[in-house]
Design an enzyme around this catalytic site. Sequence first.
Site, PDB file in Angstrom:
ATOM      1  CG  ASP A  26      -9.404   4.184  -4.184  1.00 29.31           C
ATOM      2  OD1 ASP A  26     -10.575   3.812  -4.381  1.00 29.31           O
ATOM      3  OD2 ASP A  26      -8.426   3.650  -4.734  1.00 29.31           O
TER       4      ASP A  26
ATOM      5  CE1 TYR B  65      -8.184   2.509  -1.303  1.00 31.07           C
ATOM      6  CE2 TYR B  65      -5.904   1.894  -0.890  1.00 31.07           C
ATOM      7  CZ  TYR B  65      -7.074   1.748  -1.602  1.00 31.07           C
ATOM      8  OH  TYR B  65      -7.141   0.820  -2.607  1.00 31.07           O
TER       9      TYR B  65
ATOM     10  CD  GLU C 294      -2.986  -0.859  -0.050  1.00 29.63           C
ATOM     11  OE1 GLU C 294      -3.107   0.254  -0.579  1.00 29.63           O
ATOM     12  OE2 GLU C 294      -3.590  -1.867  -0.466  1.00 29.63           O
TER      13      GLU C 294
END
Length: 359
Positions: free
Chosen positions: A138, A120, A37
């Site tokens: 997102d 997120y 990520e």
Amino acid sequence: MQYKKFSTLLLQWHLNENKRQMPWKGERDPYKVWLSEIILQQTRVEQGWSYYERFIQKYPTITSLAKAADEKVFKLWEGLGYYTRCKNLLYTARWIEKNCRGRFPENYEEIIALKGVGSYTAAAIASFCFDLPHAVVDGNVFRVLSRVFGIDVAVDSTKGKKFFTEIAQKVLDKKTPGLFNQAIMDFGATVCKPAIPACAHCPLRSVCIAFKTGQANELPVKEKTLQKKTRWFNYLVMMANGKTFVRKRISKDIWQNLYEFYLVETDTNPHWTKESVSDFMKEQINYHQFEIINIITAIPQQLTHRYVKGYFIFLCLKNIPATLRTENLWINAERMSDLPFPAFINQNLEKKKIKPVLF
Ligand code: SF4
């Protein structure tokens, strides 16, 4: 709203049709999910892929990363840019090593408190690795939700972000949050794509409001778009059996309640060619039997705060495509002169001396 049906169809698509491959997919090790990520925060999947594999090979655990020399890690990061991410990566690895004996935090509050981790990333780690019910939100998720539920609140406004985040949390399948989050991310990246969503083959068509109302190319709405100086309105003027396709503009935007042809709005000049029009027809309308009569650059129109530019693409179809049969209008010349159209369309047709239904 059909939240439950949406979630069910999305998960079915994920389990039966989603072919998207990524090395970190299905991963439950929080270190690896976190690493992927962070790499992907400002990087495309294709570019981040090999970096992820190199990092995992060299530093397979958080302890190995925490103990690495700064310059070695920065060297491995070279080419990815946004070096703050790399600094935070090292800082957080060392912090976890020191304060948690190398064990990654296992609840959302502790995960989001880590340096360099936003909502997120925290939701992704919490749901993928610990099955915690936190929805990822997102651009992909905003786009899918705004189209499926026909929401024209600006996704880049404070109100919009809050609103879409609440909906994302509502539609999240709480029993399988990781699976659901992966499904919506992949769906937005591969089916409900920004420029040309693959509506013709979409398994969510039956519940998608944008598809039913013909707004797929107009949603999501962005505040920045609304303020933009130039908008590109590209009209596909489709004619079949002596009738022309039109639809009503229903969203809160310029020309509300007026009629128009099939609109594809783009941010920049799309420079249409016969090939790109054919690709569009196949991808979005699932239709192959047509002839492109003409591609005309529109005469621009100056509105109060912006320019409208675009194209008129005239197409003769063998028959009415199945994907455009319901919720849309196919009208003859007589009816066409009864309906109100924006000046941009009227003036262009007049000045270029074109009568769509005569083809
Ligand atoms: Fe997106 Fe089109 Fe599917 Fe609706 S029908 S979800 S707009 S791809």
